[in-house]
Design an enzyme around this catalytic site. Structure first.
Site, PDB file in Angstrom:
ATOM      1  N   GLY A  23      -2.452  -2.767 -10.233  1.00  8.12           N
ATOM      2  CA  GLY A  23      -2.908  -4.160 -10.349  1.00  8.12           C
ATOM      3  C   GLY A  23      -2.888  -4.945  -9.046  1.00  8.12           C
ATOM      4  N   GLY A  24      -2.541  -4.267  -7.943  1.00 13.83           N
ATOM      5  CA  GLY A  24      -2.487  -4.978  -6.661  1.00 13.83           C
ATOM      6  C   GLY A  24      -3.845  -5.108  -5.991  1.00 13.83           C
ATOM      7  NE  ARG A  73       1.075  10.417  -6.952  1.00 14.15           N
ATOM      8  CZ  ARG A  73       0.669  10.460  -5.688  1.00 14.15           C
ATOM      9  NH1 ARG A  73      -0.238  11.333  -5.321  1.00 14.15           N
ATOM     10  NH2 ARG A  73       1.176   9.652  -4.788  1.00 14.15           N
ATOM     11  CE1 TYR A 152     -15.908  10.731 -12.852  1.00 11.16           C
ATOM     12  CE2 TYR A 152     -17.351   9.143 -11.787  1.00 11.16           C
ATOM     13  CZ  TYR A 152     -16.111   9.768 -11.887  1.00 11.16           C
ATOM     14  OH  TYR A 152     -15.099   9.422 -11.041  1.00 11.16           O
ATOM     15  N   PRO A 193     -16.538   1.778 -16.835  1.00 13.91           N
ATOM     16  CG  PRO A 193     -15.151   0.714 -15.279  1.00 13.91           C
ATOM     17  CD  PRO A 193     -15.213   1.877 -16.227  1.00 13.91           C
ATOM     18  NE  ARG A 204      -9.221   6.368  -1.535  1.00 10.75           N
ATOM     19  CZ  ARG A 204      -8.641   5.179  -1.396  1.00 10.75           C
ATOM     20  NH1 ARG A 204      -9.220   4.091  -1.907  1.00 10.75           N
ATOM     21  NH2 ARG A 204      -7.495   5.065  -0.746  1.00 10.75           N
TER      22      ARG A 204
HETATM   23  C1  HXC Z   1     -11.182  16.348   0.313  1.00  9.89           C
HETATM   24  C2  HXC Z   1      -9.203  15.172   0.321  1.00  9.89           C
HETATM   25  C3  HXC Z   1      -9.887  13.955   0.516  1.00  9.89           C
HETATM   26  C4  HXC Z   1     -11.316  14.019   0.626  1.00  9.89           C
HETATM   27  C5  HXC Z   1      -7.771  13.535   0.445  1.00  9.89           C
HETATM   28  N1  HXC Z   1      -7.894  14.863   0.290  1.00  9.89           N
HETATM   29  N2  HXC Z   1      -8.976  12.959   0.578  1.00  9.89           N
HETATM   30  N3  HXC Z   1      -9.837  16.357   0.218  1.00  9.89           N
HETATM   31  N4  HXC Z   1     -11.905  15.237   0.524  1.00  9.89           N
HETATM   32  N5  HXC Z   1     -12.034  12.921   0.823  1.00  9.89           N
HETATM   33  C6  HXC Z   1      -6.829  15.845   0.153  1.00  9.89           C
HETATM   34  C7  HXC Z   1      -5.920  15.835   1.384  1.00  9.89           C
HETATM   35  O1  HXC Z   1      -6.488  16.599   2.455  1.00  9.89           O
HETATM   36  C8  HXC Z   1      -4.652  16.473   0.824  1.00  9.89           C
HETATM   37  O2  HXC Z   1      -4.765  17.868   0.711  1.00  9.89           O
HETATM   38  C9  HXC Z   1      -4.611  15.940  -0.607  1.00  9.89           C
HETATM   39  O3  HXC Z   1      -5.951  15.500  -0.914  1.00  9.89           O
HETATM   40  C10 HXC Z   1      -3.665  14.763  -0.751  1.00  9.89           C
HETATM   41  O4  HXC Z   1      -4.041  13.782   0.204  1.00  9.89           O
HETATM   42  P1  HXC Z   1      -3.056  12.576   0.588  1.00  9.89           P
HETATM   43  O5  HXC Z   1      -3.810  11.636   1.447  1.00  9.89           O
HETATM   44  O6  HXC Z   1      -1.757  13.122   1.101  1.00  9.89           O
HETATM   45  O7  HXC Z   1      -2.779  11.997  -0.885  1.00  9.89           O
HETATM   46  P2  HXC Z   1      -2.234  10.625  -1.358  1.00  9.89           P
HETATM   47  O8  HXC Z   1      -1.630   9.833  -0.233  1.00  9.89           O
HETATM   48  O9  HXC Z   1      -1.434  10.900  -2.559  1.00  9.89           O
HETATM   49  O10 HXC Z   1      -3.588   9.834  -1.759  1.00  9.89           O
HETATM   50  C11 HXC Z   1      -4.270  10.104  -2.938  1.00  9.89           C
HETATM   51  C12 HXC Z   1      -5.776   9.994  -2.721  1.00  9.89           C
HETATM   52  C13 HXC Z   1      -6.169   8.678  -2.016  1.00  9.89           C
HETATM   53  C14 HXC Z   1      -6.436  10.132  -4.099  1.00  9.89           C
HETATM   54  C15 HXC Z   1      -6.242  11.162  -1.822  1.00  9.89           C
HETATM   55  O11 HXC Z   1      -7.581   8.594  -1.886  1.00  9.89           O
HETATM   56  C16 HXC Z   1      -5.649   7.467  -2.751  1.00  9.89           C
HETATM   57  O12 HXC Z   1      -4.522   7.030  -2.539  1.00  9.89           O
HETATM   58  N6  HXC Z   1      -6.459   6.869  -3.648  1.00  9.89           N
HETATM   59  C17 HXC Z   1      -6.045   5.719  -4.471  1.00  9.89           C
HETATM   60  C18 HXC Z   1      -7.141   4.707  -4.673  1.00  9.89           C
HETATM   61  C19 HXC Z   1      -8.473   5.245  -5.096  1.00  9.89           C
HETATM   62  O13 HXC Z   1      -8.784   6.437  -4.953  1.00  9.89           O
HETATM   63  N7  HXC Z   1      -9.312   4.351  -5.619  1.00  9.89           N
HETATM   64  C20 HXC Z   1     -10.673   4.698  -6.064  1.00  9.89           C
HETATM   65  C21 HXC Z   1     -10.738   4.734  -7.532  1.00  9.89           C
HETATM   66  S1  HXC Z   1     -12.416   4.639  -8.015  1.00  9.89           S
HETATM   67  P3  HXC Z   1      -4.173  18.913   1.829  1.00  9.89           P
HETATM   68  O14 HXC Z   1      -4.300  20.247   1.178  1.00  9.89           O
HETATM   69  O15 HXC Z   1      -5.067  18.728   3.028  1.00  9.89           O
HETATM   70  O16 HXC Z   1      -2.753  18.501   2.102  1.00  9.89           O
HETATM   71  C22 HXC Z   1     -12.660   5.643  -9.307  1.00  9.89           C
HETATM   72  C23 HXC Z   1     -14.011   5.650  -9.969  1.00  9.89           C
HETATM   73  C24 HXC Z   1     -15.079   5.190  -9.063  1.00  9.89           C
HETATM   74  O17 HXC Z   1     -11.846   6.334  -9.736  1.00  9.89           O
HETATM   75  C25 HXC Z   1     -16.430   5.278  -9.670  1.00  9.89           C
HETATM   76  C26 HXC Z   1     -17.356   4.423  -8.801  1.00  9.89           C
HETATM   77  C27 HXC Z   1     -18.685   4.256  -9.440  1.00  9.89           C
HETATM   78  P1  NAP Z   2      -8.660   0.593  -6.319  1.00 14.66           P
HETATM   79  O1  NAP Z   2      -8.730  -0.817  -5.834  1.00 14.66           O
HETATM   80  O2  NAP Z   2      -8.518   1.672  -5.320  1.00 14.66           O
HETATM   81  O3  NAP Z   2      -7.523   0.664  -7.407  1.00 14.66           O
HETATM   82  C1  NAP Z   2      -6.670   1.742  -7.603  1.00 14.66           C
HETATM   83  C2  NAP Z   2      -5.258   1.203  -7.700  1.00 14.66           C
HETATM   84  O4  NAP Z   2      -4.411   2.250  -8.178  1.00 14.66           O
HETATM   85  C3  NAP Z   2      -4.692   0.723  -6.378  1.00 14.66           C
HETATM   86  O5  NAP Z   2      -4.138  -0.555  -6.539  1.00 14.66           O
HETATM   87  C4  NAP Z   2      -3.612   1.745  -6.062  1.00 14.66           C
HETATM   88  O6  NAP Z   2      -2.520   1.121  -5.382  1.00 14.66           O
HETATM   89  C5  NAP Z   2      -3.210   2.199  -7.447  1.00 14.66           C
HETATM   90  N1  NAP Z   2      -2.609   3.532  -7.442  1.00 14.66           N
HETATM   91  C6  NAP Z   2      -3.144   4.668  -6.929  1.00 14.66           C
HETATM   92  N2  NAP Z   2      -2.288   5.686  -7.063  1.00 14.66           N
HETATM   93  C7  NAP Z   2      -1.192   5.177  -7.689  1.00 14.66           C
HETATM   94  C8  NAP Z   2       0.034   5.750  -8.102  1.00 14.66           C
HETATM   95  N3  NAP Z   2       0.305   7.039  -7.908  1.00 14.66           N
HETATM   96  N4  NAP Z   2       0.941   4.957  -8.709  1.00 14.66           N
HETATM   97  C9  NAP Z   2       0.670   3.638  -8.914  1.00 14.66           C
HETATM   98  N5  NAP Z   2      -0.475   3.049  -8.547  1.00 14.66           N
HETATM   99  C10 NAP Z   2      -1.399   3.811  -7.940  1.00 14.66           C
HETATM  100  O7  NAP Z   2     -10.000   0.952  -7.136  1.00 14.66           O
HETATM  101  P2  NAP Z   2     -10.747   0.184  -8.333  1.00 14.66           P
HETATM  102  O8  NAP Z   2     -12.187   0.295  -8.075  1.00 14.66           O
HETATM  103  O9  NAP Z   2     -10.146  -1.149  -8.576  1.00 14.66           O
HETATM  104  O10 NAP Z   2     -10.416   1.146  -9.568  1.00 14.66           O
HETATM  105  C11 NAP Z   2      -9.667   0.693 -10.680  1.00 14.66           C
HETATM  106  C12 NAP Z   2      -9.975   1.539 -11.890  1.00 14.66           C
HETATM  107  O11 NAP Z   2     -11.351   1.423 -12.229  1.00 14.66           O
HETATM  108  C13 NAP Z   2      -9.712   3.022 -11.701  1.00 14.66           C
HETATM  109  O12 NAP Z   2      -9.203   3.566 -12.898  1.00 14.66           O
HETATM  110  C14 NAP Z   2     -11.090   3.585 -11.434  1.00 14.66           C
HETATM  111  O13 NAP Z   2     -11.181   4.941 -11.760  1.00 14.66           O
HETATM  112  C15 NAP Z   2     -11.914   2.705 -12.354  1.00 14.66           C
HETATM  113  N6  NAP Z   2     -13.326   2.626 -12.027  1.00 14.66           N
HETATM  114  C16 NAP Z   2     -13.747   1.881 -10.962  1.00 14.66           C
HETATM  115  C17 NAP Z   2     -15.103   1.783 -10.716  1.00 14.66           C
HETATM  116  C18 NAP Z   2     -15.631   0.947  -9.595  1.00 14.66           C
HETATM  117  O14 NAP Z   2     -16.831   0.994  -9.331  1.00 14.66           O
HETATM  118  N7  NAP Z   2     -14.819   0.138  -8.916  1.00 14.66           N
HETATM  119  C19 NAP Z   2     -16.022   2.462 -11.525  1.00 14.66           C
HETATM  120  C20 NAP Z   2     -15.550   3.246 -12.581  1.00 14.66           C
HETATM  121  C21 NAP Z   2     -14.203   3.293 -12.835  1.00 14.66           C
HETATM  122  P3  NAP Z   2      -1.601   1.932  -4.333  1.00 14.66           P
HETATM  123  O15 NAP Z   2      -2.538   2.687  -3.460  1.00 14.66           O
HETATM  124  O16 NAP Z   2      -0.827   0.857  -3.632  1.00 14.66           O
HETATM  125  O17 NAP Z   2      -0.721   2.804  -5.156  1.00 14.66           O
END
Ligand code: HXC
Ligand code: NAP
Length: 284
Positions: A23-24, A73, A152, A193, A204
């Site tokens: 929620g941040g 996690r 998806y 969504p 990303r």
């Molecule tokens: C391939 C990747 C990668 C990439 C990370 N990895 N990014 N591999 N392509 N782009 C690999 C790393 O090399 C590493 O493997 C492993 O994943 C873990 O990476 P870390 O950076 O150490 O992980 P961590 O710090 O836990 O971060 C998790 C994360 C990061 C998922 C990789 O992106 C994150 O914190 N995301 C949180 C927010 C987020 O993703 N928000 C978007 C949600 S949107 P190795 O083997 O090299 O060690 C969504 C729907 C969107 O879900 C739909 C839009 C329409």
């Molecule tokens: P976002 O801003 O990156 O939100 C993800 C949040 O999850 C961050 O606040 C992150 O904070 C937190 N998070 C990640 N790993 C965590 C962990 N291990 N423990 C606790 N918190 C964690 O992306 P968003 O677009 O708002 O996405 C929100 C939701 O909407 C997600 O479920 C995503 O799949 C969904 N969604 C988004 C879209 C879109 O277009 N935006 C479309 C479809 C679905 P920290 O990194 O500080 O932990």
């Protein structure tokens, strides 16, 4: 006029205690803000303390809000947070919103890469769900889960496979628990969504300007969704107005899924080998 002005009465969520994971930032933060404006007490959690502190500071003028550093996690980390929340007041609503995702060719994913996404999305949702539901069930208390999915999840999509697999699991969890726990007063629903601009998602999933243009072109409405549109549906699903909605994952994407499923398949196919190289994470 926003839909908040149009539909939702002030105080609609008064006396509701709501946890929004992740929620941040992004959609989670937008939900936290909207819930607070409608009278709820809100808890937000995430891994990064500084992000939480900033959001809590900005949201505090709107109502009672608390930030928790918690990695979803880790089951122990979740149990500690939920126990601490309960020692003040029981929750009424949980939004499983925290997620991880990135665009990648599946054959190139390392085991840690799979684990990074599935750990947050699937295990994280299960950890939070279990810690909260056990307390609700034991106290014979009603509750509401809202799980944030993706379009998806129901079809699969190339190039976001760990996320597709995990979100499909979350949708199965939503539907299964709606039936298992519905008789005991717990409702479970989801929102799938389409693209809504957030830093976390767009940096990303649409990391090149051309991808954003293509994603918008794929949408029948030729635009992305808005935070207001998204939070309106979230408010409805966590309010008593939706009391008979249970086990649904509601798609809100302007019709993009109907125009062609698995939006990232098409986007990924348009990338060159050089693009994929550029998108790989930099070695730490
Ligand atoms: C391939 C990747 C990668 C990439 C990370 N990895 N990014 N591999 N392509 N782009 C690999 C790393 O090399 C590493 O493997 C492993 O994943 C873990 O990476 P870390 O950076 O150490 O992980 P961590 O710090 O836990 O971060 C998790 C994360 C990061 C998922 C990789 O992106 C994150 O914190 N995301 C949180 C927010 C987020 O993703 N928000 C978007 C949600 S949107 P190795 O083997 O090299 O060690 C969504 C729907 C969107 O879900 C739909 C839009 C329409
Ligand atoms: P976002 O801003 O990156 O939100 C993800 C949040 O999850 C961050 O606040 C992150 O904070 C937190 N998070 C990640 N790993 C965590 C962990 N291990 N423990 C606790 N918190 C964690 O992306 P968003 O677009 O708002 O996405 C929100 C939701 O909407 C997600 O479920 C995503 O799949 C969904 N969604 C988004 C879209 C879109 O277009 N935006 C479309 C479809 C679905 P920290 O990194 O500080 O932990």
């Amino acid at each position: 006029m926003t839909s908040e002005d149009a539909i939702f009465r002030p105080g609609l969520l008064k006396d509701k205690h709501i946890l929004v994971t992740g929620g941040g930032t992004g959609l989670g933060r937008a939900m936290a803000e909207r819930f607070l404006r409608l009278g709820a007490a809100v808890h937000i959690c995430g891994r990064r303390q500084e992000v939480l502190e900033q959001s809590v500071g900005e949201l505090r003028p709107l109502g009672p809000v608390h930030g928790w550093v918690c990695d979803v996690r880790q089951a122990e980390s979740v149990e500690r947070m939920v126990g601490d929340i309960w020692s003040h007041a029981a929750l009424d609503v949980v939004v499983n919103n925290a997620a991880g995702n990135f665009l990648a060719r599946t054959e190139e994913l390392s085991p840690r890469a799979w684990q990074a996404v599935t750990g947050i999305v699937l295990s994280g949702t299960i950890n939070v769900t279990m810690a909260v539901a056990r307390r609700w069930l034991q106290a014979n208390r009603p509750g509401i889960f809202l799980n944030i999915s993706t379009t998806y999840a129901s079809t699969g999509s190339a190039y976001v496979v760990p996320s597709a697999v995990s979100k499909a699991g979350v949708d199965a969890l939503t539907r299964s628990l709606a039936v298992e726990w519905g008789p005991r007063g717990i409702r479970c629903n989801g929102i799938a969504p389409g693209a809504i601009r957030t830093e976390g998602a767009f940096s990303r999933l649409l990391p090149l300007p051309d991808l954003e243009r293509k994603a918008m072109g794929h949408n029948p409405l030729h635009r992305f969704g808005t935070l207001d549109e998204f939070t309106s549906l979230a408010v409805f699903l966590v309010s008593d107005a939706s009391a008979y909605v249970n086990g649904e994952v509601i798609v809100m994407d302007g019709g993009a899924q109907l125009q062609g499923a698995g939006g990232f398949t098409e986007l990924g196919r348009s990338l060159s080998d050089e693009d994929w190289e550029r998108l790989k994470p930099k070695k730490k």
